[in-house]
Scaffold this active site. Sequence first.
Site, PDB file in Angstrom:
ATOM      1  N   ARG A   1      -2.957  -6.336  14.301  1.00  0.00           N
ATOM      2  CA  ARG A   1      -1.798  -6.638  15.142  1.00  0.00           C
ATOM      3  C   ARG A   1      -1.795  -8.111  15.528  1.00  0.00           C
ATOM      4  NH1 ARG A   1      -0.525  -2.647  13.372  1.00  0.00           N
ATOM      5  NH2 ARG A   1       0.427  -0.799  14.291  1.00  0.00           N
TER       6      ARG A   1
ATOM      7  N   LYS B   1       0.849  -1.190   0.000  1.00  0.00           N
ATOM      8  CA  LYS B   1       0.000   0.000   0.000  1.00  0.00           C
ATOM      9  C   LYS B   1       0.882   1.235   0.000  1.00  0.00           C
ATOM     10  CE  LYS B   1      -1.635   2.437   3.261  1.00  0.00           C
ATOM     11  NZ  LYS B   1      -2.305   3.248   4.272  1.00  0.00           N
TER      12      LYS B   1
ATOM     13  N   ARG C   1       3.574  -1.535  10.529  1.00  0.00           N
ATOM     14  CA  ARG C   1       4.711  -1.707  11.440  1.00  0.00           C
ATOM     15  C   ARG C   1       4.978  -3.120  11.953  1.00  0.00           C
ATOM     16  NH1 ARG C   1       2.655   3.441  14.562  1.00  0.00           N
ATOM     17  NH2 ARG C   1       0.771   2.555  13.633  1.00  0.00           N
TER      18      ARG C   1
ATOM     19  N   ASP D   1      -3.516   4.448  -2.021  1.00  0.00           N
ATOM     20  CA  ASP D   1      -4.402   4.944  -0.952  1.00  0.00           C
ATOM     21  C   ASP D   1      -4.353   6.472  -0.918  1.00  0.00           C
ATOM     22  OD1 ASP D   1      -5.867   5.220   1.409  1.00  0.00           O
ATOM     23  OD2 ASP D   1      -4.197   4.653   2.706  1.00  0.00           O
TER      24      ASP D   1
ATOM     25  N   HIS E   1     -11.448  12.972  -2.773  1.00  0.00           N
ATOM     26  CA  HIS E   1     -12.697  13.571  -2.269  1.00  0.00           C
ATOM     27  C   HIS E   1     -12.822  14.948  -2.910  1.00  0.00           C
ATOM     28  CE1 HIS E   1     -15.312  14.624   1.521  1.00  0.00           C
ATOM     29  NE2 HIS E   1     -15.963  14.759   0.390  1.00  0.00           N
ATOM     30  N   ASP E   2     -13.656  15.058  -3.945  1.00  0.00           N
ATOM     31  CA  ASP E   2     -13.764  16.338  -4.664  1.00  0.00           C
ATOM     32  C   ASP E   2     -15.047  16.274  -5.497  1.00  0.00           C
ATOM     33  OD1 ASP E   2     -13.037  18.799  -6.017  1.00  0.00           O
ATOM     34  OD2 ASP E   2     -10.964  18.341  -5.508  1.00  0.00           O
TER      35      ASP E   2
ATOM     36  N   LYS F   1      -7.339   8.391  -1.268  1.00  0.00           N
ATOM     37  CA  LYS F   1      -8.603   8.867  -0.676  1.00  0.00           C
ATOM     38  C   LYS F   1      -9.120  10.130  -1.368  1.00  0.00           C
ATOM     39  CE  LYS F   1      -7.594   7.091   4.002  1.00  0.00           C
ATOM     40  NZ  LYS F   1      -6.163   6.772   3.942  1.00  0.00           N
TER      41      LYS F   1
ATOM     42  N   THR G   1     -11.310   5.839  10.942  1.00  0.00           N
ATOM     43  CA  THR G   1     -11.353   5.189  12.267  1.00  0.00           C
ATOM     44  C   THR G   1     -10.785   6.094  13.353  1.00  0.00           C
ATOM     45  OG1 THR G   1      -9.308   4.092  11.656  1.00  0.00           O
ATOM     46  CG2 THR G   1     -11.318   2.795  11.488  1.00  0.00           C
TER      47      THR G   1
HETATM   48  O1  C5P Z   1       1.675   0.354  10.974  1.00  0.00           O
HETATM   49  P1  C5P Z   1       0.200   0.033  10.901  1.00  0.00           P
HETATM   50  O2  C5P Z   1      -0.089  -1.440  10.725  1.00  0.00           O
HETATM   51  O3  C5P Z   1      -0.560   0.648  12.040  1.00  0.00           O
HETATM   52  O4  C5P Z   1      -0.261   0.746   9.554  1.00  0.00           O
HETATM   53  C1  C5P Z   1      -1.612   0.759   9.173  1.00  0.00           C
HETATM   54  C2  C5P Z   1      -1.764   1.481   7.861  1.00  0.00           C
HETATM   55  O5  C5P Z   1      -3.143   1.569   7.564  1.00  0.00           O
HETATM   56  C3  C5P Z   1      -1.223   2.904   7.841  1.00  0.00           C
HETATM   57  O6  C5P Z   1      -0.792   3.165   6.509  1.00  0.00           O
HETATM   58  C4  C5P Z   1      -2.421   3.746   8.172  1.00  0.00           C
HETATM   59  O7  C5P Z   1      -2.344   5.033   7.631  1.00  0.00           O
HETATM   60  C5  C5P Z   1      -3.531   2.939   7.487  1.00  0.00           C
HETATM   61  N1  C5P Z   1      -4.871   3.154   8.023  1.00  0.00           N
HETATM   62  C6  C5P Z   1      -5.204   2.926   9.341  1.00  0.00           C
HETATM   63  N2  C5P Z   1      -6.481   3.146   9.768  1.00  0.00           N
HETATM   64  C7  C5P Z   1      -7.406   3.565   8.902  1.00  0.00           C
HETATM   65  C8  C5P Z   1      -7.085   3.768   7.568  1.00  0.00           C
HETATM   66  C9  C5P Z   1      -5.792   3.559   7.151  1.00  0.00           C
HETATM   67  O8  C5P Z   1      -4.368   2.519  10.135  1.00  0.00           O
HETATM   68  N3  C5P Z   1      -8.634   3.723   9.314  1.00  0.00           N
END
Ligand code: C5P
Length: 232
Positions: free
Chosen positions: A181, A34, A211, A61, A65-66, A63, A120
């Site tokens: 996670r 992504k 991460r 990604d 919006h326009d 997003k 979120t």
């Molecule tokens: O490192 P991590 O697993 O938290 O990364 C999650 C990815 O998903 C990041 O690129 C974050 O910007 C994206 N994301 C998110 N929550 C959302 C939409 C996108 O964590 N609601």
Amino acid sequence: MKPSNRIFVALDTTDLDHALALGRDLAGLVGGVKVGKEVFTALGPDGVRAVTELGMPVFLDLKFHDIPATVAGAVRAALALNPYMLNVHASGGAAMMQAAAAASGEAADKPLVLAVTVLTSLSDDDLASVGVGGDTASQVLRLAQLAQLSGLDGVVCSAREAEALRAALGPDFKLVVPGIRPDWAASDDQKRITTPSQAVALGADYLVIGRPITGADNPAAAAKRIADELSR
Ligand code: C5P
């Protein structure tokens, strides 16, 4: 679907060499990568193209919006980058989403077009402060239904919402879920987390994972461990 193909790794970096090294390291172990506003703003379409040239499916990604015409133009421009998935904000409305869906259909290899419903990071109070009544769950469902009626292929949502959306929107509507996670990884700044297996059990098609893989001492081993857990 092969379990590892569900995983899209979030390359949240402005360092192209780092992004490319990670991508090469993870090729064959995950379904795709992504790239978002961070990569795009720092490195531009050429940065995205360099990532795409690794040969892995790319979730762009940005997003959008326009107004409908501008979003259609942006989607058309994005098609030149050959993404596997791209996204728009559902709150842009039905006409905007229909324009995005129509523009995406001009590609020989049409990307999946997804809608972001409610970020979120927003709470019920945040929604009220911008004039949206009701709770986030009903707003997410309303916008996801509008996205489906407007011809989009799926939504980005939290695993918390996935079960209700899967029940309401059927088996073919794609649910792409971040906030993942494994139980052996740190939660970082994510609060509403699920493990990869839980997210799939709740109805997720694709998992966006950053991460826990990119921050691991051995990203390839972390990706493989997640795919192995999904296979069980
Ligand atoms: O490192 P991590 O697993 O938290 O990364 C999650 C990815 O998903 C990041 O690129 C974050 O910007 C994206 N994301 C998110 N929550 C959302 C939409 C996108 O964590 N609601």
